[in-house]
Motif scaffolding. Structure first.
Motif, PDB file in Angstrom:
ATOM      1  N   ALA A 153       0.831  -1.207   0.000  1.00 30.44           N
ATOM      2  CA  ALA A 153       0.000   0.000   0.000  1.00 30.44           C
ATOM      3  C   ALA A 153       0.867   1.258   0.000  1.00 30.44           C
ATOM      4  O   ALA A 153       0.583   2.213  -0.726  1.00 30.44           O
ATOM      5  CB  ALA A 153      -0.942  -0.006   1.200  1.00 30.44           C
ATOM      6  N   GLU A 154       1.930   1.262   0.799  1.00 26.32           N
ATOM      7  CA  GLU A 154       2.822   2.426   0.843  1.00 26.32           C
ATOM      8  C   GLU A 154       3.537   2.607  -0.497  1.00 26.32           C
ATOM      9  O   GLU A 154       3.691   3.726  -0.979  1.00 26.32           O
ATOM     10  CB  GLU A 154       3.840   2.292   1.974  1.00 26.32           C
ATOM     11  N   TYR A 155       3.951   1.502  -1.113  1.00 28.77           N
ATOM     12  CA  TYR A 155       4.612   1.577  -2.418  1.00 28.77           C
ATOM     13  C   TYR A 155       3.659   2.145  -3.473  1.00 28.77           C
ATOM     14  O   TYR A 155       4.038   3.024  -4.248  1.00 28.77           O
ATOM     15  CB  TYR A 155       5.107   0.191  -2.834  1.00 28.77           C
ATOM     16  N   GLU A 156       2.427   1.677  -3.475  1.00 33.05           N
ATOM     17  CA  GLU A 156       1.447   2.181  -4.455  1.00 33.05           C
ATOM     18  C   GLU A 156       1.156   3.665  -4.218  1.00 33.05           C
ATOM     19  O   GLU A 156       1.052   4.442  -5.167  1.00 33.05           O
ATOM     20  CB  GLU A 156       0.166   1.347  -4.392  1.00 33.05           C
ATOM     21  N   LYS A 157       1.043   4.074  -2.950  1.00 27.68           N
ATOM     22  CA  LYS A 157       0.824   5.490  -2.632  1.00 27.68           C
ATOM     23  C   LYS A 157       2.033   6.318  -3.060  1.00 27.68           C
ATOM     24  O   LYS A 157       1.885   7.404  -3.640  1.00 27.68           O
ATOM     25  CB  LYS A 157       0.553   5.677  -1.141  1.00 27.68           C
ATOM     26  N   LEU A 158       3.210   5.811  -2.825  1.00 23.65           N
ATOM     27  CA  LEU A 158       4.425   6.513  -3.230  1.00 23.65           C
ATOM     28  C   LEU A 158       4.471   6.692  -4.748  1.00 23.65           C
ATOM     29  O   LEU A 158       4.793   7.773  -5.242  1.00 23.65           O
ATOM     30  CB  LEU A 158       5.654   5.757  -2.736  1.00 23.65           C
ATOM     31  N   CYS A 159       4.104   5.655  -5.499  1.00 23.60           N
ATOM     32  CA  CYS A 159       4.071   5.757  -6.962  1.00 23.60           C
ATOM     33  C   CYS A 159       3.057   6.809  -7.413  1.00 23.60           C
ATOM     34  O   CYS A 159       3.340   7.601  -8.327  1.00 23.60           O
ATOM     35  CB  CYS A 159       3.747   4.397  -7.588  1.00 23.60           C
ATOM     36  N   VAL A 194       9.434  13.260  -1.418  1.00 16.12           N
ATOM     37  CA  VAL A 194       9.146  12.025  -2.159  1.00 16.12           C
ATOM     38  C   VAL A 194      10.440  11.261  -2.418  1.00 16.12           C
ATOM     39  O   VAL A 194      10.485  10.032  -2.311  1.00 16.12           O
ATOM     40  CB  VAL A 194       8.381  12.326  -3.467  1.00 16.12           C
ATOM     41  N   GLU A 195      11.502  11.993  -2.740  1.00 13.03           N
ATOM     42  CA  GLU A 195      12.794  11.348  -2.965  1.00 13.03           C
ATOM     43  C   GLU A 195      13.229  10.575  -1.720  1.00 13.03           C
ATOM     44  O   GLU A 195      13.696   9.436  -1.811  1.00 13.03           O
ATOM     45  CB  GLU A 195      13.838  12.395  -3.335  1.00 13.03           C
ATOM     46  N   GLU A 196      13.058  11.188  -0.552  1.00 13.50           N
ATOM     47  CA  GLU A 196      13.424  10.519   0.696  1.00 13.50           C
ATOM     48  C   GLU A 196      12.558   9.289   0.941  1.00 13.50           C
ATOM     49  O   GLU A 196      13.033   8.277   1.457  1.00 13.50           O
ATOM     50  CB  GLU A 196      13.327  11.491   1.868  1.00 13.50           C
TER      51      GLU A 196
END
Length: 107
Positions: free
Chosen positions: A51-57, A88-90
């Protein structure tokens, strides 16, 4: 003589022409939509991580879209955009480090 001189350009004119050509290529480039991982790797088995990866994308894509208007931002807007970009980079450090530790190759 005169005809030859008309076709020669100064280094400054050549540089300006090269920069204009490069800018033309950049503005006509298609957006990159690839993500570094498919989301099917072992590191993403956790629903929280996925979920965090999808939100980050999604956040990254939205920021890229916002960046298309960067030239029209006022100075404070530019600073706010750069701060958001840095945040976002971090956030990318976490999944990249996790997959690196798990020896998961990025796509």
């Amino acid at each position: 003589g005169v005809e030859t001189a008309r076709y020669l350009s100064s280094p400054a004119q050549q540089a300006a022409s090269g920069q204009a050509n490069m800018m033309s290529q950049l503005t006509s480039a298609q957006a990159v939509t690839a993500t570094p991982f498919s989301g099917e790797e072992a590191a993403f088995e956790s629903e929280v991580v996925r979920a965090e990866y999808e939100k980050l994308c999604r956040d990254h894509a939205a920021l890229v879209q916002m960046g298309e208007s960067y030239g029209g931002y006022d100075p404070l807007g530019k600073l706010a955009f750069l701060d958001a970009l840095e945040a976002v980079e971090e956030r990318w450090d976490t999944p990249l480090r996790a997959c690196s530790c798990a020896s998961v190759p990025s796509t």
